[in-house]
Structure formats: structure tokens, C-alpha cells
Design a protein around this motif. Structure first.
Motif, mmCIF file in Angstrom:
data_model
loop_
_atom_site.group_PDB
_atom_site.id
_atom_site.type_symbol
_atom_site.label_atom_id
_atom_site.label_comp_id
_atom_site.label_asym_id
_atom_site.label_seq_id
_atom_site.Cartn_x
_atom_site.Cartn_y
_atom_site.Cartn_z
ATOM 1 N N VAL A 330 11.513 -13.626 -17.612
ATOM 2 C CA VAL A 330 11.828 -12.768 -16.464
ATOM 3 C C VAL A 330 12.376 -13.621 -15.319
ATOM 4 C CG1 VAL A 330 10.861 -11.133 -14.800
ATOM 5 C CG2 VAL A 330 10.067 -11.111 -17.178
ATOM 6 N N LEU A 331 11.768 -14.783 -15.117
ATOM 7 C CA LEU A 331 12.237 -15.683 -14.053
ATOM 8 C C LEU A 331 13.682 -16.113 -14.323
ATOM 9 C CD1 LEU A 331 9.057 -17.966 -13.855
ATOM 10 C CD2 LEU A 331 9.584 -15.960 -12.455
ATOM 11 N N LEU A 332 13.986 -16.347 -15.588
ATOM 12 C CA LEU A 332 15.348 -16.769 -15.950
ATOM 13 C C LEU A 332 16.371 -15.678 -15.617
ATOM 14 C CD1 LEU A 332 17.280 -18.777 -17.322
ATOM 15 C CD2 LEU A 332 16.655 -17.760 -19.521
ATOM 16 N N ARG A 333 16.014 -14.420 -15.905
ATOM 17 C CA ARG A 333 16.926 -13.323 -15.562
ATOM 18 C C ARG A 333 17.129 -13.250 -14.049
ATOM 19 N NH1 ARG A 333 13.855 -11.497 -19.944
ATOM 20 N NH2 ARG A 333 14.966 -10.332 -21.570
ATOM 21 N N ALA A 334 16.048 -13.412 -13.295
ATOM 22 C CA ALA A 334 16.160 -13.373 -11.833
ATOM 23 C C ALA A 334 17.031 -14.527 -11.342
ATOM 24 C CB ALA A 334 14.771 -13.439 -11.200
ATOM 25 N N TYR A 335 16.890 -15.668 -12.000
ATOM 26 C CA TYR A 335 17.725 -16.824 -11.635
ATOM 27 C C TYR A 335 19.200 -16.475 -11.794
ATOM 28 C CZ TYR A 335 19.919 -21.370 -11.688
ATOM 29 O OH TYR A 335 20.756 -22.426 -11.409
ATOM 30 N N CYS A 336 19.526 -15.872 -12.938
ATOM 31 C CA CYS A 336 20.922 -15.487 -13.198
ATOM 32 C C CYS A 336 21.433 -14.543 -12.107
ATOM 33 C CB CYS A 336 21.039 -14.789 -14.554
ATOM 34 S SG CYS A 336 20.720 -15.868 -15.951
ATOM 35 N N TYR A 337 20.584 -13.602 -11.746
ATOM 36 C CA TYR A 337 20.970 -12.601 -10.752
ATOM 37 C C TYR A 337 21.243 -13.266 -9.396
ATOM 38 C CZ TYR A 337 20.564 -8.314 -7.955
ATOM 39 O OH TYR A 337 20.798 -7.271 -7.097
ATOM 40 N N ILE A 338 20.336 -14.156 -8.999
ATOM 41 C CA ILE A 338 20.496 -14.845 -7.713
ATOM 42 C C ILE A 338 21.759 -15.711 -7.729
ATOM 43 C CG2 ILE A 338 19.489 -16.650 -6.232
ATOM 44 C CD1 ILE A 338 16.694 -15.528 -7.225
ATOM 45 N N ARG A 339 22.012 -16.372 -8.863
ATOM 46 C CA ARG A 339 23.195 -17.246 -8.952
ATOM 47 C C ARG A 339 24.485 -16.446 -8.921
ATOM 48 N NH1 ARG A 339 24.298 -21.283 -7.319
ATOM 49 N NH2 ARG A 339 25.089 -22.652 -8.948
ATOM 50 N N ARG A 340 24.490 -15.269 -9.559
ATOM 51 C CA ARG A 340 25.708 -14.455 -9.512
ATOM 52 C C ARG A 340 26.009 -14.008 -8.084
ATOM 53 N NH1 ARG A 340 28.246 -11.617 -13.346
ATOM 54 N NH2 ARG A 340 29.896 -11.753 -11.809
ATOM 55 N N LEU A 341 24.978 -13.615 -7.344
ATOM 56 C CA LEU A 341 25.207 -13.007 -6.036
ATOM 57 C C LEU A 341 25.360 -14.024 -4.909
ATOM 58 C CD1 LEU A 341 22.778 -10.028 -6.459
ATOM 59 C CD2 LEU A 341 25.226 -9.853 -6.086
ATOM 60 N N GLY A 342 24.550 -15.067 -4.924
ATOM 61 C CA GLY A 342 24.569 -16.006 -3.805
ATOM 62 C C GLY A 342 24.076 -15.346 -2.528
ATOM 63 N N ALA A 343 24.058 -16.126 -1.446
ATOM 64 C CA ALA A 343 23.527 -15.618 -0.173
ATOM 65 C C ALA A 343 24.282 -14.378 0.294
ATOM 66 C CB ALA A 343 23.606 -16.714 0.884
ATOM 67 N N GLU A 344 25.594 -14.419 0.188
ATOM 68 C CA GLU A 344 26.391 -13.297 0.688
ATOM 69 C C GLU A 344 26.146 -12.045 -0.156
ATOM 70 O OE1 GLU A 344 30.626 -13.859 0.586
ATOM 71 O OE2 GLU A 344 30.954 -11.862 1.468
ATOM 72 N N GLY A 345 26.073 -12.244 -1.453
ATOM 73 C CA GLY A 345 25.863 -11.106 -2.339
ATOM 74 C C GLY A 345 24.519 -10.435 -2.113
ATOM 75 N N LEU A 346 23.497 -11.233 -1.838
ATOM 76 C CA LEU A 346 22.169 -10.665 -1.608
ATOM 77 C C LEU A 346 22.180 -9.788 -0.347
ATOM 78 C CD1 LEU A 346 19.919 -13.725 -2.545
ATOM 79 C CD2 LEU A 346 20.273 -11.647 -3.886
ATOM 80 N N LEU A 347 22.889 -10.253 0.673
ATOM 81 C CA LEU A 347 23.012 -9.442 1.889
ATOM 82 C C LEU A 347 23.751 -8.127 1.591
ATOM 83 C CD1 LEU A 347 22.785 -9.091 4.989
ATOM 84 C CD2 LEU A 347 24.929 -10.368 5.187
ATOM 85 N N ARG A 348 24.798 -8.219 0.770
ATOM 86 C CA ARG A 348 25.563 -7.013 0.407
ATOM 87 C C ARG A 348 24.678 -6.021 -0.364
ATOM 88 N NH1 ARG A 348 28.477 -8.276 3.739
ATOM 89 N NH2 ARG A 348 30.389 -9.484 3.609
ATOM 90 N N VAL A 349 23.769 -6.555 -1.141
ATOM 91 C CA VAL A 349 22.832 -5.700 -1.885
ATOM 92 C C VAL A 349 22.068 -4.812 -0.910
ATOM 93 C CG1 VAL A 349 20.624 -5.753 -3.154
ATOM 94 C CG2 VAL A 349 22.539 -7.156 -3.930
ATOM 95 N N ALA A 350 21.471 -5.459 0.108
ATOM 96 C CA ALA A 350 20.680 -4.697 1.077
ATOM 97 C C ALA A 350 21.558 -3.678 1.794
ATOM 98 C CB ALA A 350 20.035 -5.653 2.078
#
Lengths: 484, 452
Positions: A330-350
Motif C-alpha cells: 500500500v505504501l508503494l502505491r502511495a509513493y507512486c501517486y505522490i511521485r506522479r503528482l508532486g507538490a503542485e499536483g497535490l495542491l491541484r487535487v485539493a
């Protein structure tokens, strides 16, 4: 042909799917085993050839509504798209075929994934102490409450036993408090749906251990006075715990540490898009302040000269809540997700999650009552107050939605709103999906007026209609072979 | 932006519908002074192909178990038919959630009902739940259930042979309950010695077979001793072994728990796996976790739904039997597909292969001068403690140099066994060639030690 048979009803003696190759050593000598060790009757497992096995589970899969086929606005669960690449990542042998007891020097890649996930969670929350150990959100809550309990005992404040929990909270909050040897006390919500500060003030005192707050709340509202609340709790000597179930709404927008949170859990299967799997596996890492870090569960990922390793020798730790370090897959999947989005992508998510939720809120508020009708975060709650005269309940709307091709929203939660319908679209849905959902909800509102029986009869397109859940308790059948 | 489908035009139209100008305006509920300024300290996003390359590199820093691995100690390398991956990996299973709406979740619910049936059959019990997080937390929950079933008793006897992670998890869960955990020691034969530990204050006895040293315990005697003391007996099982070894139900245990990893789940650095939890029907209202029951719809058609939900946290809150909510459903589904693929004959074949490889390795290793089996050749199912003439760490370095992964230096968990004790595990995937290579690698160590 009956396509609804169970595995046991399809079973034929002598069939099987799993067959091993020829044994390359002498056959086992069963007589060498201790007396009485051998099984007298084989386990009554079904016997199927591979094709029947495939058909069985493919047919079952078609009886599920899932994100992969339908809009799934199940409030509080953050049913966002689960990227396919993340599943593929877990099948890479270097992640899949590794044993948790291998020498740390031989698993630096796995440890790096864990370290990087922990660092990202620390960045998102502003809380530096991270454990990836808990198996799910509820276990994360329990972990944090055990940490708090240990902290108060270590600092000579044994009397702090009360955990204050708003009435809108998830049921796991009080359930976790009980196991942690603490006592749950309910705090009322005010008319604005937020924590009633007077009630909180009245209940804070020298016996306060922790105030648990879900922020944004289960009503989809940000606690605007959160800084003041934290100040009050801290002044009383307590710790602030945040249930991070709704973290999706504030990724990159606000960090819980900045509004006084001391500890929180994160549901990786919600905010970080690891799939829900029909009820797990999840992962419920917790993030805490530096002061509390030494109490976190064992093992910890530590960085030393020469690389990373798992440290099981953690003298102040509360212990372990499961085997091994964590749900690595599960941690590995979350890692992939964080790497795809990056800081900017995470903000866009919200931003997009909040936009999608507010869009639905304004489109639906004419037909359905929205008790707290103001700018919401990632979700909002409406109800069937407008449909009460027609005898329509939240469950009727939910069941009719199934017939119209959507998974229903969460119903009857939070408990503070009667006939609650909690809608969370997530950022991954497209506007036209939201528009189609709105059209169907408006249709249901019309049907409620003119054809209420249609709603009561729903669903009619599913493999079964509404089930007699009372019978399942009164006359329990929990096992096929036990009842035949 | 990855995974976000709305275009700028969509967003403009939606912002207008909401009645605000910018995305920032949506966050008016968050006081300005609490908002984070600037980007988070997280690297910029990657494309799918860039991420894939990075993953391959990270994965290359790990040595896989595929070239030969003798590690077990609670996690085992087994074969699973590839049909398990294909079926469990279907998006309809992967991307659904807890089946709160049974009409829209009959796939998951039916699979859980069958899972419960198979777990009950495997363990010889009357009822099983729809899975727990893993074996260790399942054991802890079993102790909590036992304490609730025997109110007034406050002692929990746990065998030292139970996996140390499970023992530690039990201690953590019980820390504030007022229950006292007492450890039952292991004798010279590697089996649990209950002595006079079970008494009228004991609420639960927890044992594991094969235990962490690989030794098969006398479950029937243990269950009988617990019964005589009026305590709830809890057996921690290794599911694959139950293809060959007697079930806890037949031995008289009240509860069977275990880790499901051996049933088609990759070792994957320790998780996710799933936990088994099975017991007598009389205990069902005290059981933790989700339970699926069979019922009918308005037309009399068979259907499945979550049942006995009044035990659970979302209804009972502080008085729930457990705080468990999301558990490990998808991995339990893997276990269900594996059990259905194996059937009784397949499971027995796997278990017999495990035993055959272990017996072969035992004979070959014991023949090396200076090496001996701590508990004899007949005590084990698929794992044994090998006493080496040199420190186990040195043995493992030699195995590593030979391109394989050695055993577990069991002295780290059981210091009383000394630094030279090595725990070695064998499964149907261990080849004769690997065992022979292990023996060849160890032989010079024996010779060197003899010379010294």
C-alpha cells in the motif's frame, strides 16, 4: 443455466486448479511426524477446474459496482481514481518477492520507498514524526491514542484519561479510545455544524488527555476556529488529535501542524489513492510532533551511515500493533501517486476536489435540503427533508441511484443530520459525470413527488433487490457447509 | 495534471456556477493565517514512464527471493496459480469499497461468504469472519474477545513459541486493559511447557503450531488443559500446514487465528497480508470484524449482506467489540481464490512438498560435521533450527556470497538459543538444487570449524 451457484455448488470431487510439478526429493515420510499430528479428515474446500474458477470470479466481479465502472460519491471515503500503474508497480519482483527479514543492505530500495513516503507525509502535515506501521485508519487512531496515553504516564499525568470527541465523528474514534484505556466524552456541535466552543470549554480540564477532531469535519466543513480550539486544548494540558480521513481537501492548502495539531492519522487508501479493495487493505500512518516521536510503534525506518534500516529496538515505543513494518504494498502505491503528482499536483487535487463538491452542492440544493449551505470542502451533506411528506428516506434515494447507474453516497452519517446523504465526488471526476449525476438526482426528486413507489421499490436492476437484513441476524447463515 | 480530467474551461464554468472567481476563493472557510504559503517541499511530478524507470531502479536495490531463500519465521515463499492475480486484480474488486450497499456489492459479499466457509473448513471451526488485518492483530483481537467471554479473569497465558511480533502486538493491545500477560516457556524439546500456569484466573491461552522454532506442538493437550481451567484456547495457525496437520477445531480449540500470507499472497516486505479469525458459533456476537450472512430479497432470491453489525464501531461506538473498520478484504479475496484453486488435494500436495523438502534438507544438513538439528528431524513441518559450528551470521554471509538468501538468525528473537542457531524454512518452491547448494556452501564452514 444457473449462473449464481456458489463455489461449493459447482464443486466436483477430483477436480482442482493447483497442481505442483514432480517432487525432486524423496516423498515426505509422514510417519516421522509426532503422534496425532496428522489431519484425520481433509478440509472441506471446493474442487474446481481452472475454467470454472475463472468464470466464478469473473461473474462475481460483475455483481459489484466499483469506481472502474461507475461514479462512486461515497462521502468520507474519498473514492478517487486508482491509477493502474500503481498496481503494476507492486508486481515488480524487486518489490513483490522480498522478505521482511532480509538483511537491510539487500532491501535498500524498499526502505527508500518507505522513507520517502514518510518524508512526504511529514511535508503535507508539518508533523515530523511519522510511522507507517498501522494497517488502516482505525489502527492509526488507536496507535495515536496509545502514544498519548504513554506520553501522559511518562510525564506524570496519569489522571488524563478523557478523550473529547465531537458528536459528528466516525465511530472508530470512541471505539479506539476504549481499547487505549481512555474514556470517550462527546462534545456537541453548534448550530453552524462546527464544534461548540462553550461545550468544549466546559469539558476541558485536568483529566483531558486528547481532543479528537475530524477537520474538515464529516459535514465537509473546515473548523474555522481550529487555532482557537487547539489553544484551548493545549492550555488545558491536552493533546490535539486530527482524524485525517478528510485530508484530501487541504493537501498543500493548509498543514495541520500550523493549526495546532499534535498527532494525526492519514488514510492512504483515501487521500493517496491506494485502492479500497472491497474493504482494504488500507494503511493508516500517523504523524506526530517531535516530542511524541519516541513513543511511535516499532519498527522505525532509521537512516545511518551506510544506508537505511528497520530498527526494532525502540525502548520508549508503545510496541507493535501488527506483524512487520507496515502494509508495504500500500505504501508503494502511495509513493507512486505522490511521485506522479508532486507538490503542485497535490495542491491541484485539493482545489479540484473542493470545486467538484461545491459544484454538486449548488446544483442539488434546490431539490434536496442542504442543512449547512455554505462553501464546503471536499464533501457536503444534504438530506430528504424536502421529500419527507412523500415518505421518502435517504435509503430510497440511495437505492434508486443504483438503478440509475451510480454508486450511492454515504447515508445516515454523520449522525448529527437526520436522513443524511453525504456526497464526496473527488477531484478525479469530470464535469459531465457530475452533470449526469445531478440530472439523475433531480429526476429522483421529481419521482419522489409523483412516483414515490418507484423509489421504494428500487433497486430493480441489480442481481438481488433489497435484502432482509433482519433475517440475516435472526436466522444466521454464516457458512455454506455448516448449514448443509 | 495527472488524473484530473476537468479542463480550464470546465473549471471556469464550475467556478461561475458556484459563484466565485478563483479556486482560492473556494477555501474561504480556512482563515488566511492558517493557509500554507508556497509549495510543499515535495519534488515535482513525474510522467508515467519517468516513474516506471525510477521504480525499476529502486527495485534493483533489493535482492529478490527468487534465486533461493531460506527465510521464513512467519512469512513464506509459496507458489500461487497465476489465475489468482488475474481474478483478484479485476478492477471491479480492486476499486469497490466495504459493501454497505449490498445490492451493489453482491460480488464482494458472495466472495466473503465463501471465504468464511473455507476458513471455517480449514480451521475446523463453525464460523469465521471476513478477515482481519493480519495474523498478529487477529491474535490480539482473539485475546480481547476471550477476556469479554470470561469476565472477571485477568490472566493471559501466551506461549513463548508464538511469533514475537504477535506476542508484542498482544501486549500492546492489552496494555491498558488490566489484563496480565504471562509467558509459558519452551522446553528442551522446543514445545510449550504450561506447568501450572493455567488457573481459574486465566481467560485465554495462546499457542502457535508449528511454533516460531518450527516445532509442531501438541495442540489437543493444550486445548484440553485450557478447557479444564475454564480458559478460552486460541490457536495461531499456518494455513498451508493445515493441508496436512490436524485442525484446531478437531483438537478442541475455541478460536483459530492466523496470517493468511501463505495462501497466495506475496511476501512483499511484510504486507499487506490478511488475518484469519474463526471460532465457535456461540461466540459470534463477541467476534471482531465484518461478518457476511446469507439472506433473501423481497422475491425470495438468495443474497448476502453484512450482518451482526451492532457489534461494530459504526453502531456501537465506544462499546464495540473492536475498532476495526477497513481491514484487508482484497488480500482475503486472494486467499479465497487460492483456497478454491487448491482444493483439499492441492493444499495437501503443497503441504506434503513442504514437508518432503524439509526432511531432505534436514538429512543433508545433519550429515555435515558440526551441524545438528536442535529439536530433531521429526519435530518439524517446514522449518527447523539448525545449530551451526560458527555464528549464524557468518553462515548467512556465505549463503549470500553464493547468491542466495540464508535463514534467520533466530538468536535475535530467542537469545537463549545462542548466536549459532539458524532458522531455515523450506517450501514447495525450494528446489533440491537450492538445498544442495546450501549444503555445499555450509560444508567448508564445518571443516574450518573442526580444524580450528
Amino acid at each position: 443455466m444457473n449462473k449464481d451457484l456458489l463455489l461449493y455448488e459447482k464443486s466436483q470431487p477430483g477436480r482442482r486448479t493447483l497442481r505442483l510439478g514432480r517432487l525432486d526429493v524423496p516423498a515426505a515420510d509422514l510417519s516421522a511426524l509426532p503422534a496425532g499430528a496428522l489431519r484425520r479428515t481433509p478440509p472441506d474446500l471446493p474442487e474446481l477446474g481452472e475454467l470454472e474458477l475463472v468464470r466464478h470470479y469473473v461473474r462475481l466481479s460483475k455483481k459489484n459496482v466499483s469506481i472502474a465502472d461507475s461514479f462512486y460519491p461515497l462521502g468520507s471515503c474519498t473514492m478517487k481514481y486508482n491509477p493502474v500503474l500503481n498496481e503494476a508497480a507492486t508486481a515488480i519482483p524487486g518489490f513483490n518477492a522480498i522478505h521482511p527479514l532480509q538483511d537491510s543492505g539487500r532491501v535498500q530500495g524498499a526502505l527508500a520507498v518507505m522513507k520517502r513516503v514518510a518524508d512526504a507525509l511529514a511535508a503535507v502535515t508539518g508533523l515530523p514524526g511519522v510511522t507507517l506501521h498501522p494497517a488502516a485508519g482505525a489502527q492509526g487512531e488507536l496507535t495515536a491514542l496509545l502514544v498519548a496515553h504513554r506520553h501522559f504516564v511518562e510525564t506524570g499525568q496519569k489522571q488524563r484519561k478523557m478523550v473529547l470527541i465531537p458528536d459528528s465523528a466516525h465511530g472508530t474514534n470512541p471505539a479506539s479510545a476504549s481499547i487505549a484505556g481512555l474514556q470517550a466524552v462527546e462534545v456537541a456541535s453548534g448550530p453552524d455544524g462546527l464544534v461548540d466552543l462553550d461545550d468544549l470549554a466546559a469539558k476541558l480540564g485536568e483529566d483531558t488527555a486528547v481532543f479528537m477532531i475530524t477537520n474538515p469535519s464529516t459535514l465537509g466543513l473546515f473548523e474555522t476556529k481550529i487555532a482557537k480550539i487547539s489553544e484551548m486544548v493545549h492550555a488545558a494540558g491536552g493533546l490535539v488529535y486530527m482524524d485525517g480521513a478528510n485530508l484530501n481537501a487541504i493537501l498543500g492548502v493548509a498543514r495541520p501542524a500550523d493549526f495546532g495539531v499534535d498527532m494525526m492519522h492519514i488514510n492512504l487508501h483515501k487521500t493517496f489513492s491506494t485502492p479500497h479493495g472491497g474493504g482494504g487493505p488500507g494503511a493508516g500512518p500517523i504523524c506526530v510532533t517531535q516530542e511524541l516521536e519516541r513513543y511511535l510503534p516499532s519498527p522505525r525506518v532509521v537512516e545511518e551511515e551506510g544506508g537505511l534500516r528497520l530498527d526494532y529496538d525502540t525502548p520508549y515505543s508503545i510496541g507493535m500493533l501488527r506483524g512487520w513494518a507496515g502494509n508495504f504494498g500500500v505504501l508503494l502505491r502511495a509513493y507512486c501517486y505522490i511521485r506522479r503528482l508532486g507538490a503542485e499536483g497535490l495542491l491541484r487535487v485539493a482545489q479540484n476536489a473542493v470545486l467538484n463538491a461545491n459544484y454538486l452542492r449548488v446544483k442539488l440544493r434546490g431539490a434536496f435540503h442542504v442543512p449547512y449551505d455554505r462553501m464546503c470542502m471536499h464533501e457536503f451533506v444534504c438530506n430528504t427533508k424536502n421529500q419527507r411528506e412523500q415518505g421518502i428516506h435517504a435509503v430510497d434515494v440511495a437505492k434508486r441511484l443504483i438503478d440509475l447507474g451510480h454508486h450511492p453516497m454515504t447515508i445516515y452519517f454523520p449522525l448529527v443530520v437526520s436522513e443524511a446523504m453525504m456526497i464526496e465526488p473527488t477531484e478525479t471526476e469530470a464535469k459531465e459525470t457530475l452533470d449526469a449525476f445531478v440530472a439523475d438526482m433531480l429526476l429522483i426528486a421529481e419521482e419522489a413527488k409523483h412516483e414515490p413507489e418507484k423509489l421504494h421499490a428500487a433497486p430493480v436492476t441489480t442481481p438481488v433487490g433489497r435484502l432482509d437484513e433482519g433475517r440475516a441476524v435472526k436466522d444466521p447463515v454464516l457458512c455454506y457447509t455448516c448449514s448443509h | 495534471m495527472p488524473f484530473i480530467q476537468n479542463t480550464d474551461a470546465d473549471r471556469a464554468a464550475m467556478l461561475a456556477a458556484v459563484g466565485v472567481k478563483t479556486l482560492e476563493d473556494l477555501f474561504e472557510g480556512i482563515p488566511a493565517e492558517l493557509r500554507h504559503k508556497g509549495p510543499l517541499p515535495i519534488d515535482a511530478g513525474l510522467s508515467e514512464d519517468e516513474l516506471w524507470s525510477e521504480l525499476q531502479e529502486l527495485a534493483s536495490w533489493n535482492s529478490t527471493t527468487t534465486a533461493g531463500c531460506f527465510l521464513g519465521a512467519g512469512m513464506y515463499r509459496h507458489w500461487w496459480p497465476r489465475v489468482v492475480d488475474a481474478l483478484q486484480g479485476r478492477q471491479e474488486f480492486v476499486t469497490a469499497y466495504t459493501p454497505y450497499q449490498p445490492e451493489a456489492s453482491q460480488g464482494t459479499l458472495t466472495a466473503f461468504f465463501e471465504f468464511q466457509t473455507m476458513v471455517a473448513a480449514l480451521t475446523g471451526m463453525e464460523v469465521a469472519n471476513a478477515s482481519m488485518y493480519d495474523g498478529s492483530s487477529a491474535a490480539a483481537e482473539a485475546v480481547v474477545m476471550a477476556a469479554n467471554l470470561t469476565r472477571g479473569r485477568d490472566k493471559v497465558v501466551v506461549s513463548r513459541g508464538v511469533h514475537p511480533h504477535t506476542r508484542r502486538t498482544i501486549t500492546t493491545y492489552l496494555e491498558w486493559t488490566g489484563l496480565e500477560v504471562v509467558e509459558a516457556p519452551l522446553g528442551a524439546d522446543g514445545r510449550t511447557e504450561l506447568g501450572g500456569l493455567l488457573d481459574d484466573k486465566t481467560c485465554a491461552l495462546v499457542v502457535q503450531s508449528p511454533n516460531t522454532l518450527g516445532v509442531i506442538e501438541d495442540g489437543a493437550a493444550q486445548a484440553a488443559a485450557a478447557k479444564q481451567a475454564g480458559a478460552i484456547s486460541v490457536a495461531c495457525v499456518y494455513p498451508i500446514a493445515l493441508g496436512l496437520l490436524e485442525s484446531p477445531g478437531a483438537q478442541g480449540f475455541d478460536v483459530a487465528v492466523g496470517d493468511g500470507q501463505s495462501l497466495g499472497v506475496p511476501t512483499a516486505f511484510g504486507g499487506p497480508s490478511f488475518g484469519l479469525f474463526a471460532t465457535r458459533l456461540a461466540n459470534v456476537r463477541r467476534m471482531p470484524g465484518r461478518i457476511v450472512g446469507q439472506t433473501v430479497d423481497g422475491q425470495g432470491r438468495r443474497g448476502f449482506a453484512l450482518t451482526f453489525q451492532t457489534r461494530e464501531q459504526h453502531i456501537r461506538r465506544a462499546k464495540a467489540t473492536s475498532n476495526i473498520c477497513t481491514n484487508n478484504a482484497l488480500i482475503a479475496l486472494r486467499g479465497a481464490i487460492y483456497m478454491a484453486a487448491a482444493g483439499p488435494a492441492g493444499l495437501r500436495e503443497v503441504a506434503e512438498h513442504c514437508l518432503a523438502k524439509t526432511q531432505y534438507a534436514a538429512r543433508e544438513l545433519e550429515a555435515l560435521p558440526g551441524f545438528s538439528l536442535r529439536y530433531g528431524a521429526g519435530a518439524s513441518f517446514n522449518e527447523f533450527v539448525l545449530d551451526c559450528p560458527v555464528p549464524a551470521a557468518q553462515v548467512n554471509r556465505a549463503v549470500d556470497a553464493a547468491g542466495m538468501i540464508g535463514g534467520f538468525e533466530i538468536g535475535r528473537w530467542y537469545p537463549e538459543l545462542g548466536p549459532n542457531a539458524l532458522l531455515l524454512a523450506f517450501t514447495e518452491l525450494t528446489t533440491r538444487r537450492e538445498i544442495d547448494a546450501l549444503v555445499r556452501t555450509l560444508a567448508p564452514l564445518a571443516a574450518a570449524a573442526t580444524v580450528a
